[in-house]
Write an enzyme that holds these catalytic residues in place. Structure first.
Site, mmCIF file in Angstrom:
data_model
loop_
_atom_site.group_PDB
_atom_site.id
_atom_site.type_symbol
_atom_site.label_atom_id
_atom_site.label_comp_id
_atom_site.label_asym_id
_atom_site.label_seq_id
_atom_site.Cartn_x
_atom_site.Cartn_y
_atom_site.Cartn_z
ATOM 1 N N TYR A 93 80.241 -4.723 41.034
ATOM 2 C CA TYR A 93 81.259 -5.613 41.524
ATOM 3 C C TYR A 93 81.571 -4.280 42.606
ATOM 4 O O TYR A 93 81.180 -3.367 43.276
ATOM 5 C CB TYR A 93 81.957 -3.948 40.195
ATOM 6 N N ILE A 163 72.472 -1.072 45.332
ATOM 7 C CA ILE A 163 72.027 -1.262 46.928
ATOM 8 C C ILE A 163 71.147 -2.643 46.367
ATOM 9 O O ILE A 163 71.144 -3.465 45.255
ATOM 10 C CB ILE A 163 70.267 -1.100 46.545
ATOM 11 N N CYS A 193 73.463 -4.971 37.039
ATOM 12 C CA CYS A 193 72.541 -4.662 37.249
ATOM 13 C C CYS A 193 72.088 -5.157 35.594
ATOM 14 O O CYS A 193 70.361 -4.980 35.698
ATOM 15 C CB CYS A 193 72.246 -3.685 38.237
#
Length: 244
Positions: A93, A163, A193
């Site tokens: 997000y 990341i 993730c």
């Protein structure tokens, strides 16, 4: 225990030479499609040797992005527009209160090592957080930077920064996102993730009780960048720029 990626940051990741790194801060929200197009164009110019490297700090309006490993089942509720990003990883997000940092760096002239680059992005985040007395940690089996949450229970940890990277002709694109003061409930529309373990959540500097401004974070980011990646100079000394 020493994380294997800790050893990857021991070698220099600075450029041997070059025109310097442009440091750009955009104050208004940037549409994701516009940011992606700008990144692609700038990365191509860097690879061609016609533009300097760029570190671009910005915020997006609320949206979700999917990485190359994203599973459709991890999109629980499309509360906001969803964009394929081309970066590695799964769903994440982006939105107001989150400092997104897109790094377009020429790894061919720095250090052509993807794992080392990711380790240095982690170090960039960890060093930035340390300026606010937050202990960010890397995890061997989980991407991003995490903070321990003993207040939630034994073994609980929250992700404070994400990341995601892509390389094209050894020029990096995408980068990191640090949660300063975003609306954390917006993460509930996805499995961030792809991590479903209930012990691992999402947090922010505000959630940790820190009254930190985006400007504070930007100053810490620049200092951390120069420590990890080397000095920014030349056009980089334009500390703020507003683009439409």
């Amino acid at each position: 225990m020493v994380n294997a990626r800790d050893t990857l940051i021991s070698l220099p990741f600075s450029a041997a030479s070059g025109p310097g790194v442009e440091w750009r801060i955009t104050d208004s929200y940037v549409a994701y499609e516009d940011a992606l197009a700008a990144m692609e164009a700038r990365a191509a110019a860097i690879a061609d040797g016609t533009a300097p490297e760029l570190v671009w700090l910005l915020e997006h309006p609320p949206l979700y992005t999917s990485g190359t490993s994203a599973k459709a089942s991890d999109l629980i509720e499309a509360r906001f527009p969803v964009f394929p990003s081309g970066r590695g990883g799964q769903f994440t997000y982006h939105g107001p209160g989150q400092r997104v940092v897109y790094l377009m760096l020429d790894l061919k002239h720095r250090r052509p090592d993807v794992r080392a680059y990711v380790a240095n992005l982690e170090e960039l985040i960890i060093t930035t957080l340390a300026a606010f007395n937050v202990r960010g940690e890397r995890r061997e089996d989980r991407v991003g930077v995490w903070v321990k949450r003993p207040d939630k229970g034994d073994g609980y940890e929250d992700k404070i920064a994400a990341i995601g990277v892509r390389l094209k002709r050894w020029v990096s694109m995408h980068g990191i996102a640090i949660n300063v003061e975003p609306e954390l409930s917006h993460f509930a529309g996805i499995v961030p993730c792809g991590i479903e373990d209930s012990r691992y959540g999402v947090t922010s500097l505000a959630d940790l009780g820190l009254p930190v401004t985006m400007h504070d974070v930007d100053i810490a980011l620049r200092q951390a960048f120069e420590q990890v990646f080397g000095e920014v100079h030349g056009v980089a000394d334009q500390m703020a720029e507003t683009t439409n």
